[in-house]
Design an enzyme around this catalytic site. Structure first.
Site, PDB file in Angstrom:
ATOM      1  N   HIS A 188     -21.711 -35.286 -46.009  1.00 50.19           N
ATOM      2  CA  HIS A 188     -22.757 -34.393 -46.513  1.00 50.19           C
ATOM      3  C   HIS A 188     -23.785 -35.125 -47.397  1.00 50.19           C
ATOM      4  CE1 HIS A 188     -20.121 -31.105 -45.259  1.00 50.19           C
ATOM      5  NE2 HIS A 188     -19.148 -31.639 -45.964  1.00 50.19           N
TER       6      HIS A 188
HETATM    7  C1  BDR Z   1     -20.659 -30.358 -50.609  1.00 46.29           C
HETATM    8  O1  BDR Z   1     -19.540 -29.892 -51.354  1.00 46.29           O
HETATM    9  C2  BDR Z   1     -18.858 -30.971 -51.912  1.00 46.29           C
HETATM   10  O2  BDR Z   1     -17.478 -30.843 -51.715  1.00 46.29           O
HETATM   11  C3  BDR Z   1     -19.417 -32.224 -51.308  1.00 46.29           C
HETATM   12  O3  BDR Z   1     -19.421 -33.273 -52.256  1.00 46.29           O
HETATM   13  C4  BDR Z   1     -20.795 -31.836 -50.889  1.00 46.29           C
HETATM   14  O4  BDR Z   1     -21.718 -32.030 -51.941  1.00 46.29           O
HETATM   15  C5  BDR Z   1     -20.435 -30.018 -49.151  1.00 46.29           C
HETATM   16  O5  BDR Z   1     -20.288 -28.631 -48.998  1.00 46.29           O
END
Ligand code: BDR
Ligand code: CA
Length: 321
Positions: free
Chosen positions: A250
């Protein structure tokens, strides 16, 4: 230390950058990507999210130490969301937030300034506009905007990982970062700041496949070894749950967008955040087909995932063995 690195760019790099984050494995990979490049990072601000604030702060400091960036200031910010109690994601990132890596404890000095005060001070005094990469819940930025709304004028671009137009990941409706602090997200997304939102719909296309993981492991420098260790643990839940070919990467998409926006396409939209619904709290409500899209907010529509991953692997190879 890393060799200077500049990908072929169709637009200039930001003149100054602050990274707000909650490391978190994918935050860590995003920081490594930023550290390997010529992005002019003013500082790193940390927030409670994937794990509680003492851990996100410690993790950010230790990641800087591993990457040879001891002089980069790291600030601790808000320990909880604006109105809700904190939800964390140890199931995804492990108990420390960085499962799979054994990092040295940073010996860097600890600035006493709060992350929100750092954001405000930088944004009020900088000679050039500042870009902000937001990789976690938006609490720090929202509090800064509430305290000092004029800082919005000095943010030339805000790139956020957050939101979902299709399925969420923490609930069927909501993506984690927005769900943790939906009130902060609404404050930030309605502030008129030129904003690019990178949702799960995009990041679920940027996957740590076995071949990509093997390529990172083969680089065999201290940073890539830590990255490979974390990535072999991280994303397993998502992989099984969504039937993906690998864990979704992500937060590095935010840094990749700042480095190489030509790898993405975007669409201006009106957007609101659901802050009350029993089943929908944290949902980003995107008007994809609206007649009068927002002048400020755009959502990423497509990504060249192969090139994003190639950029990351090249960058990780720049750290010395
Ligand atoms: C986001 O949520 C977190 O767990 C990750 O670091 C990312 O920023 C993804 O949904
Ligand atoms: Ca994050």
């Amino acid at each position: 230390m890393v060799a200077a690195f500049l990908p072929a760019l169709h637009q200039p790099l930001p003149k100054a950058l602050i990274i707000d984050c909650d490391p978190g494995v994918d935050d860590a990979i995003a920081l490594f990507l930023a550290f390997a490049t010529d992005l002019p990072i003013l500082g790193i601000t940390t927030v409670a999210g994937n794990v509680p604030l003492p851990l996100t702060y410690r993790n950010a400091r230790n990641l800087c130490a591993l990457a040879g960036r001891l002089a980069l200031p790291v600030f601790a910010g808000c320990p909880r969301p604006m109105m809700r109690s904190l939800a964390t994601a140890e199931d995804i990132h492990g108990a420390t937030g960085l499962q799979g890596a054994d990092l040295p404890e940073s010996t860097a000095a600890k600035p006493s300034q709060h992350a929100v005060d750092f954001l405000i001070q930088q944004l009020l005094t900088a000679s050039d506009p500042i870009a902000i990469a937001a990789l976690g819940p938006l609490t720090n930025l929202a509090v800064a905007l509430i305290q000092c709304p004029q800082i919005a004028e000095n943010i030339d671009q805000l790139v956020i990982m957050g939101g979902a137009m299709g399925q969420g990941n923490i609930t069927p409706s909501a993506e984690f970062n927005i769900y943790v602090d939906p009130h902060a997200a609404q404050v930030v997304l309605s502030a008129g700041i030129p904003t690019t939102l990178i949702t799960l719909d995009t990041t679920h296309q940027v996957l740590t496949t076995p071949a990509r993981l093997a390529a990172i492991r083969a680089l065999n420098n201290p940073v890539s070894i830590a990255a490979a260790g974390m990535l072999s643990f991280y994303g397993q839940n998502d992989l099984h749950r969504y039937g993906l070919a690998g864990g979704p990467l992500h937060d590095p998409c935010v840094i990749a967008y700042l480095l190489a926006p030509e790898l993405f396409t975007a669409r201006p939209v009106n957007i609101a955040v659901e802050t009350a619904g029993e089943h929908t709290i944290g949902r980003t409500v995107v008007d994809w087909y609206g007649d009068r899209p927002s002048a400020a907010v755009q959502v990423i529509e497509t990504v060249d995932a192969d090139s994003v991953y190639a950029l990351l692997i090249e960058a990780l190879g720049r750290f010395s063995v």
